[in-house]
Design a protein around this motif. Structure first.
Motif, PDB file in Angstrom:
ATOM      1  N   LEU A   1       2.170   7.617  -6.300  1.00  0.00           N
ATOM      2  CA  LEU A   1       2.735   6.497  -5.557  1.00  0.00           C
ATOM      3  C   LEU A   1       2.518   5.193  -6.316  1.00  0.00           C
ATOM      4  O   LEU A   1       1.538   5.046  -7.052  1.00  0.00           O
ATOM      5  N   ALA A   2       3.428   4.264  -6.108  1.00  0.00           N
ATOM      6  CA  ALA A   2       3.268   2.911  -6.632  1.00  0.00           C
ATOM      7  C   ALA A   2       3.262   1.951  -5.448  1.00  0.00           C
ATOM      8  O   ALA A   2       3.744   2.280  -4.364  1.00  0.00           O
ATOM      9  N   VAL A   3       2.707   0.778  -5.662  1.00  0.00           N
ATOM     10  CA  VAL A   3       2.613  -0.222  -4.609  1.00  0.00           C
ATOM     11  C   VAL A   3       3.436  -1.436  -5.027  1.00  0.00           C
ATOM     12  O   VAL A   3       3.280  -1.953  -6.132  1.00  0.00           O
ATOM     13  N   ALA A   4       4.320  -1.885  -4.123  1.00  0.00           N
ATOM     14  CA  ALA A   4       5.140  -3.070  -4.387  1.00  0.00           C
ATOM     15  C   ALA A   4       4.632  -4.206  -3.508  1.00  0.00           C
ATOM     16  O   ALA A   4       4.992  -4.301  -2.335  1.00  0.00           O
ATOM     17  N   GLY A   5       3.754  -5.026  -4.070  1.00  0.00           N
ATOM     18  CA  GLY A   5       3.192  -6.146  -3.328  1.00  0.00           C
ATOM     19  C   GLY A   5       1.856  -5.803  -2.700  1.00  0.00           C
ATOM     20  O   GLY A   5       1.703  -4.744  -2.093  1.00  0.00           O
ATOM     21  N   ILE A   6       0.887  -6.708  -2.837  1.00  0.00           N
ATOM     22  CA  ILE A   6      -0.438  -6.500  -2.235  1.00  0.00           C
ATOM     23  C   ILE A   6      -0.910  -7.747  -1.496  1.00  0.00           C
ATOM     24  O   ILE A   6      -2.106  -7.895  -1.233  1.00  0.00           O
ATOM     25  N   THR A   7       0.022  -8.649  -1.135  1.00  0.00           N
ATOM     26  CA  THR A   7      -0.390  -9.848  -0.401  1.00  0.00           C
ATOM     27  C   THR A   7      -0.545  -9.580   1.085  1.00  0.00           C
ATOM     28  O   THR A   7      -1.191 -10.363   1.793  1.00  0.00           O
TER      29      THR A   7
ATOM     30  N   GLY B   1      -7.639  13.101  -2.239  1.00  0.00           N
ATOM     31  CA  GLY B   1      -6.993  13.760  -3.367  1.00  0.00           C
ATOM     32  C   GLY B   1      -5.521  14.043  -3.146  1.00  0.00           C
ATOM     33  O   GLY B   1      -4.902  14.754  -3.933  1.00  0.00           O
ATOM     34  N   ASP B   2      -4.940  13.468  -2.069  1.00  0.00           N
ATOM     35  CA  ASP B   2      -3.530  13.747  -1.772  1.00  0.00           C
ATOM     36  C   ASP B   2      -2.574  12.760  -2.405  1.00  0.00           C
ATOM     37  O   ASP B   2      -1.400  13.043  -2.569  1.00  0.00           O
ATOM     38  N   ILE B   3      -3.085  11.552  -2.759  1.00  0.00           N
ATOM     39  CA  ILE B   3      -2.227  10.564  -3.404  1.00  0.00           C
ATOM     40  C   ILE B   3      -2.920   9.968  -4.626  1.00  0.00           C
ATOM     41  O   ILE B   3      -4.147   9.946  -4.719  1.00  0.00           O
ATOM     42  N   GLU B   4      -2.099   9.510  -5.552  1.00  0.00           N
ATOM     43  CA  GLU B   4      -2.592   8.825  -6.752  1.00  0.00           C
ATOM     44  C   GLU B   4      -1.805   7.529  -6.889  1.00  0.00           C
ATOM     45  O   GLU B   4      -0.572   7.544  -6.883  1.00  0.00           O
ATOM     46  N   ILE B   5      -2.499   6.401  -6.996  1.00  0.00           N
ATOM     47  CA  ILE B   5      -1.830   5.117  -7.191  1.00  0.00           C
ATOM     48  C   ILE B   5      -1.580   4.944  -8.694  1.00  0.00           C
ATOM     49  O   ILE B   5      -2.508   4.731  -9.472  1.00  0.00           O
ATOM     50  N   ALA B   6      -0.306   5.056  -9.072  1.00  0.00           N
ATOM     51  CA  ALA B   6       0.052   5.059 -10.490  1.00  0.00           C
ATOM     52  C   ALA B   6       0.384   3.676 -11.028  1.00  0.00           C
ATOM     53  O   ALA B   6       0.428   3.467 -12.247  1.00  0.00           O
ATOM     54  N   GLY B   7       0.628   2.710 -10.136  1.00  0.00           N
ATOM     55  CA  GLY B   7       0.953   1.365 -10.581  1.00  0.00           C
ATOM     56  C   GLY B   7       1.075   0.419  -9.406  1.00  0.00           C
ATOM     57  O   GLY B   7       1.370   0.841  -8.288  1.00  0.00           O
ATOM     58  N   ILE B   8       0.826  -0.871  -9.659  1.00  0.00           N
ATOM     59  CA  ILE B   8       0.904  -1.888  -8.609  1.00  0.00           C
ATOM     60  C   ILE B   8       1.737  -3.060  -9.129  1.00  0.00           C
ATOM     61  O   ILE B   8       1.457  -3.610 -10.192  1.00  0.00           O
ATOM     62  N   TYR B   9       2.743  -3.421  -8.351  1.00  0.00           N
ATOM     63  CA  TYR B   9       3.580  -4.584  -8.687  1.00  0.00           C
ATOM     64  C   TYR B   9       3.130  -5.775  -7.843  1.00  0.00           C
ATOM     65  O   TYR B   9       3.056  -5.691  -6.625  1.00  0.00           O
ATOM     66  N   GLU B  10       2.826  -6.886  -8.509  1.00  0.00           N
ATOM     67  CA  GLU B  10       2.483  -8.116  -7.803  1.00  0.00           C
ATOM     68  C   GLU B  10       2.611  -9.293  -8.766  1.00  0.00           C
ATOM     69  O   GLU B  10       2.123  -9.228  -9.901  1.00  0.00           O
ATOM     70  N   THR B  11       3.252 -10.372  -8.306  1.00  0.00           N
ATOM     71  CA  THR B  11       3.435 -11.558  -9.145  1.00  0.00           C
ATOM     72  C   THR B  11       2.411 -12.645  -8.852  1.00  0.00           C
ATOM     73  O   THR B  11       2.322 -13.625  -9.593  1.00  0.00           O
ATOM     74  N   ASN B  12       1.650 -12.499  -7.779  1.00  0.00           N
ATOM     75  CA  ASN B  12       0.628 -13.480  -7.415  1.00  0.00           C
ATOM     76  C   ASN B  12      -0.640 -13.185  -8.214  1.00  0.00           C
ATOM     77  O   ASN B  12      -1.399 -12.262  -7.904  1.00  0.00           O
ATOM     78  N   ALA B  13      -0.872 -13.974  -9.271  1.00  0.00           N
ATOM     79  CA  ALA B  13      -1.995 -13.722 -10.188  1.00  0.00           C
ATOM     80  C   ALA B  13      -3.348 -13.802  -9.494  1.00  0.00           C
ATOM     81  O   ALA B  13      -4.263 -13.026  -9.801  1.00  0.00           O
ATOM     82  N   ASP B  14      -3.495 -14.746  -8.556  1.00  0.00           N
ATOM     83  CA  ASP B  14      -4.770 -14.875  -7.840  1.00  0.00           C
ATOM     84  C   ASP B  14      -5.073 -13.620  -7.025  1.00  0.00           C
ATOM     85  O   ASP B  14      -6.208 -13.137  -7.014  1.00  0.00           O
ATOM     86  N   ARG B  15      -4.047 -13.111  -6.342  1.00  0.00           N
ATOM     87  CA  ARG B  15      -4.248 -11.911  -5.523  1.00  0.00           C
ATOM     88  C   ARG B  15      -4.557 -10.706  -6.421  1.00  0.00           C
ATOM     89  O   ARG B  15      -5.381  -9.856  -6.071  1.00  0.00           O
TER      90      ARG B  15
ATOM     91  N   ALA C   1       5.570  -0.640   0.130  1.00  0.00           N
ATOM     92  CA  ALA C   1       5.799  -2.083   0.050  1.00  0.00           C
ATOM     93  C   ALA C   1       4.834  -2.838   0.955  1.00  0.00           C
ATOM     94  O   ALA C   1       4.839  -2.649   2.172  1.00  0.00           O
ATOM     95  N   PHE C   2       4.022  -3.700   0.354  1.00  0.00           N
ATOM     96  CA  PHE C   2       3.061  -4.506   1.087  1.00  0.00           C
ATOM     97  C   PHE C   2       3.200  -5.979   0.718  1.00  0.00           C
ATOM     98  O   PHE C   2       2.213  -6.684   0.544  1.00  0.00           O
ATOM     99  N   GLY C   3       4.436  -6.435   0.597  1.00  0.00           N
ATOM    100  CA  GLY C   3       4.702  -7.833   0.309  1.00  0.00           C
ATOM    101  C   GLY C   3       5.447  -8.467   1.469  1.00  0.00           C
ATOM    102  O   GLY C   3       5.549  -7.876   2.549  1.00  0.00           O
TER     103      GLY C   3
END
Length: 378
Positions: free
Chosen positions: A30-36, A50-64, A97-99
């Motif tokens: 799985l990938a994550v789109a947004g973590i704000t 062990g059921d999911i693997e976070i393969a990448g995270i997209y976020e443009t907010n550098a502080d977050r 999506a968590f944005g």
């Protein structure tokens, strides 16, 4: 039969099963789109299964990003500032999506042509137009787009719906749904910055908490749309929320039933509960596991505490992973599914218009854009 050949055949069958066993144990990428979003921490706070693997995270907010990396000790190369680059390089099976809510449409636009399934945090979209486009993309490319609500995990809500479907409540007449808390002003600043923005979140308490009631009522009504939507909103604390409402009441009128949704950012305590009244009795979901009922012929109310929902329904990430793998098939009118959640956004859109105009909004008949079973893969 020759015993040697029998053993050889059994051994061959055993060897053939090994890849399938390994595949079943292999985590879903799985990938994550947004973590704000304030709920994005759930991803790393859930129990390791062990059921999911976070393969990448997209976020443009550098502080977050820095805050998230430090909190969960994550490597820098896990993060991307370009969503399409992440999708093409990581090739996830699903994206969460968590944005901001108004960015859900962009996530689906990027994922759908790549045949990547999506799960968004509630609600599905900020506008009915975007919700319709999401449904169209899901149907065109054969993907699933699920919407997660905390109340989907409640055993009490399932009990109420089952009581209704089994006929114990009779015909629905009145539903009261309360969702609210003290307000988001003290939550993490990245979340509050868009949660209180009328464009990024689509509104304030009406969108943030009104969506729960719209979701549950549409689910109870098995996808039926209300005849009309009437809403009243107010700013109790304009100093805290100068751009959006912190109080909302929405009335949904059906041919033989009415639903009152109370959504608030100005209550003394957090609450998420539902009262359902029918012609044969009533059922009240007081919290995730507590139920109060009184049925026809009973002399008094009965209270009981239920067991929490069993796996995978107690964890949205597990639900998503199982849907992707095909080991879980949700009902077409499930709380997570598109038909219900497109209607949720239609209701919220109408409620926003009603509150602004001071008039009741009557919903027009619509074409069968999201017929049950015709959205996403089956």
């Amino acid at each position: 039969m020759n015993p040697v050949k029998t053993i050889q055949r059994l051994w061959l069958l055993f060897l053939l099963q090994i890849p399938f066993a390994l595949m079943a144990q292999h985590p879903v990428r799985l990938a994550v789109a947004g973590i704000t979003h304030g709920h994005s921490d759930w991803i790393y706070n859930r129990k390791l299964r062990g059921d999911i693997e976070i393969a990448g995270i997209y976020e443009t907010n550098a502080d977050r990003v820095q805050e998230f990396r430090k909190r969960y000790q994550l490597p820098e190369n896990l993060f991307y500032t370009n969503l399409e680059q992440l999708l093409d390089k990581v090739k996830p099976e699903g994206v969460m999506a968590f944005g901001p809510v108004n960015e859900h449409i962009a996530v689906v636009r990027a994922c759908a042509p790549r045949k990547i399934n999506v799960m968004v945090e509630k609600p599905l979209a900020t506008t009915y137009k975007d919700a319709q486009e999401i449904a169209d993309l899901a149907k065109r490319y054969g993907i699933k787009v699920l919407t997660d609500f905390e109340t989907s995990w409640y055993a009490s809500n399932q009990y109420v719906r089952n009581s209704y479907k089994e006929g114990r409540l009779g015909q629905l007449r009145k539903v009261m749904i309360n969702d609210g808390h003290e307000g988001p002003w003290a939550m993490n600043r990245h979340f509050v910055s868009w949660l209180t923005d009328p464009v990024k979140n689509g509104g304030g308490a009406l969108m943030d908490f009104g969506c729960y009631g719209a979701n549950l009522m549409t689910w109870l009504m098995e996808g039926q749309r209300p005849l009309s939507v009437t809403a009243v909103t107010h700013q109790n604390r304009p100093d805290r929320y100068p751009k959006v409402e912190d109080e909302a009441t929405i009335i949904l009128q059906y041919p033989e039933a009415q639903c009152v949704i109370q959504a608030s950012w100005s209550w003394s305590f957090s609450r998420k509960d539902m009262e359902v009244y029918g012609t044969k009795g009533y059922a009240i979901a007081a919290d995730p596991v507590k139920i109060r009922t009184r049925m026809q012929g009973a002399s008094s109310e009965v209270s009981q505490t239920l067991e929490p929902r069993s796996a995978p329904f107690n964890d949205p990430f597990a639900v998503f992973a199982n849907v992707i793998r095909g080991t879980l098939k949700l009902e077409p009118d499930d709380v997570y599914e598109l038909p219900v959640n497109v209607t949720v956004v239609e209701i919220l859109d109408a409620a926003r218009t009603s509150a602004k105009s001071g008039k009741t909004i009557y919903l027009k008949p619509r074409p069968a854009l999201v017929q049950a079973g015709n959205v996403g893969n089956n």
